[in-house]
Design an enzyme around this catalytic site. Structure first.
Site, PDB file in Angstrom:
ATOM      1  N   CYS A  10       0.957  -1.243   0.024  1.00 46.61           N
ATOM      2  CA  CYS A  10      -0.115   0.083  -0.016  1.00 46.61           C
ATOM      3  C   CYS A  10       0.776   1.234   0.139  1.00 46.61           C
ATOM      4  CB  CYS A  10      -1.056   0.012   1.187  1.00 46.61           C
ATOM      5  SG  CYS A  10      -1.924   1.306   1.480  1.00 46.61           S
ATOM      6  N   SER A  11       0.619   2.217  -0.933  1.00 47.64           N
ATOM      7  CA  SER A  11       1.682   3.414  -1.168  1.00 47.64           C
ATOM      8  C   SER A  11       1.219   4.216   0.287  1.00 47.64           C
ATOM      9  CB  SER A  11       1.238   4.262  -2.392  1.00 47.64           C
ATOM     10  OG  SER A  11      -0.059   4.449  -2.435  1.00 47.64           O
TER      11      SER A  11
END
Length: 113
Positions: A10-11
């Site tokens: 997940c960024s």
């Protein structure tokens, strides 16, 4: 010690982790999808965040729809769904000194660091 419930894919989670590392050094990283939180841990986080269970859930996940959670109104059932399926937990969650913050956006965790 700061702990982050982290998903490296997940960024926002990666950005939040980098922000913590910049401010404090290396936190305790919990890969929550591998080592899912207990119902009690989730309830503590909900209390610290002052939110209802659904607000901690990724309601856009296909799994959320498949499990029919949109129509579920029992808070304990929603918590149990997150225990059974950690993928449903919004990420990242940051914990420090009895406080919690949701890293959406990443800068929102600065209040507890």
């Amino acid at each position: 010690m700061t702990t982050i419930w982290h998903n490296p894919r997940c960024s926002k989670s990666r950005q939040t982790l980098a922000l913590i590392e910049e401010k404090e050094g290396t936190p305790n990283v919990r890969l929550y999808q591998d080592e899912g939180p207990t119902a009690e841990e989730i309830k503590v986080v909900l209390t610290q965040l002052d939110i209802e269970p659904r607000a901690l859930m990724r309601t856009g996940e296909a799994l959320y729809k498949e499990l029919g959670l949109k129509d579920q109104n029992d808070p304990d059932a929603l918590v149990q769904a997150m225990v059974d399926h950690p993928k449903l937990i919004e990420r990242p969650v940051v914990l420090k000194d009895g406080k919690a913050a949701l890293g959406r956006p990443p800068e929102s965790v600065l209040d507890i660091l």
